[in-house]
Design a protein around this motif. Sequence first.
Motif, PDB file in Angstrom:
ATOM      1  N   ASN A  61       0.817  -1.215   0.000  1.00 29.24           N
ATOM      2  CA  ASN A  61       0.000   0.000   0.000  1.00 29.24           C
ATOM      3  C   ASN A  61       0.846   1.258   0.000  1.00 29.24           C
ATOM      4  N   GLN A  63      -5.261   3.315   1.181  1.00 26.29           N
ATOM      5  CA  GLN A  63      -5.671   2.968   2.531  1.00 26.29           C
ATOM      6  C   GLN A  63      -6.007   4.215   3.349  1.00 26.29           C
ATOM      7  N   PRO A 120      -5.770  -6.422   4.174  1.00 25.94           N
ATOM      8  CA  PRO A 120      -6.359  -5.148   4.611  1.00 25.94           C
ATOM      9  C   PRO A 120      -6.008  -4.829   6.063  1.00 25.94           C
TER      10      PRO A 120
END
Length: 518
Positions: free
Chosen positions: A238, A257, A380
């Motif tokens: 990310n 994010q 995630p």
Amino acid sequence: MSTPRTLGTAVALLAVTATAACASGAATTGGGALTIATPADPTCLDPQQTGQLVSLDISRSLVDTLTDQDPKTGKVVPWLAESFTALDGGKRFQFTLRAGATFSDGSPVDSESVKATYDNLVKLPANGAPAYIRGYTGTTITDARTFTIGFDKPNAQFLQATSGAGLGILSKATAAKPLADRCRGDFVGSGPFVLDHYTANQEVVIKKRPDYAWPSSLATTKGAAHLDQVKFVFVPENGARSTALRSGQVQVATQVQPTDQDSFSSGGFRLLSAPSPGVVAPLSLNHKGALADERVRKALLIGINREELVSTVLGSRAKPATSVLSSSTPFYQPTTQIKFDQAGAERLLDEAGWVKGADGVRVKDGARLTLNWLIPAPMPAANEQVQAQLKKIGVELQLNAVPPAKYVEQQSAGNFDITAVAVSRADPDVLRNLFYSKGQNLWHLPASQLDTYLEQQLSAATAAERQTAVTNAVNWILDHADTVPLYEGSLVSAVSDKVTDLAFDASLRLNLHEAELG
């Protein structure tokens, strides 16, 4: 918090005949090469075979669809079809194609190519796009531009489905291609871009089709795309996507994010954000082993503090789930079953015979209550918080992040206790895609009254009937804790101010046709 969109209902649209304004090709300006950083290799580009977001962001520009859906109103509008109407209460749908559209191999977009697309699609496994035409009885051709698509019973979701890339029209030659080759990009669409090359684990490059002149009726650009080329580079980490955007190596970073989002809201960047319609981000439960016990599933449902999850990890562009469906989905209604009750969760596990051990993890008949959470990498940020919350009630989650290709393989084989499948679609029939025991049934759901409710919402003749069926289906799913809704998310991309007119379509796929690079 983004305001949820107000979306029209598919049922209401069944009785409407839409007509497109004639759009002639017009000269476009601009040019240049846009580079987009995405989280993962799509593994398959064929929109008929995959519903992965990163794949459809690419294939959306390679294929056109019979219709489009207005992201502001939810109305289904013309694209390749200049007009369409529902017949026999939604069992048949007649379309008339616009004149002049061609595939990138030069063949015409005609009734025969539509028939070949649908006849081939129905032969594929009934997950994703093939599920939208379950009950397909064939395409009847009237002439080169007029045809009728039939089903064995009313199909309330079909017109909306024709706006998605999964039902994009492909050339007749594509039907003969091996499925593996199609995944590598060997298919022919009529879109504003064509595939230049796909290098696994590195990049996909698509290039403008100069003679393109048949965009959606929603488009303001009536001719070819402005951009000469779009390159998708695969950047799993990310922070690395954000760094690449700040340094100018890329002009768009997708799936940014929460920790990085605010830093891209100014200073030469902006956020492209929209709430996700469809099924909210969940814990998807395999109804085997410990999770075959409804009490254990219900403990997970009420054992998660969604308010805390959102406030500590997900940020202002997410909100706690209040249903299986997001609030931006047609026929959404809030529910009462989703709540946080740690004491109640612990009582349910006690009743199910799971007793806390010395380390806090529950044990029954010598086995620990350890659940394997299969995750497509990158993992995630919210997953570790969910893991920590469920540990408080004695449930041990093992976070198993694997490459996307391995994830699909293991998910299909049922090698998981928990995974997380959220599907973005502006129609409640998305429930049938995931929870119909007669479909792919990844969660090993038993046949039940839920199947009847899902069939009823599909064949409903009125909006009121469909609302009742959707509400019944959602309540059944939550009453039996068949899934654990977590939060409503927004899809967020960060974009350089050098890029203009880049937008999401109604299904949150990137619309590159009108984007420009300054």
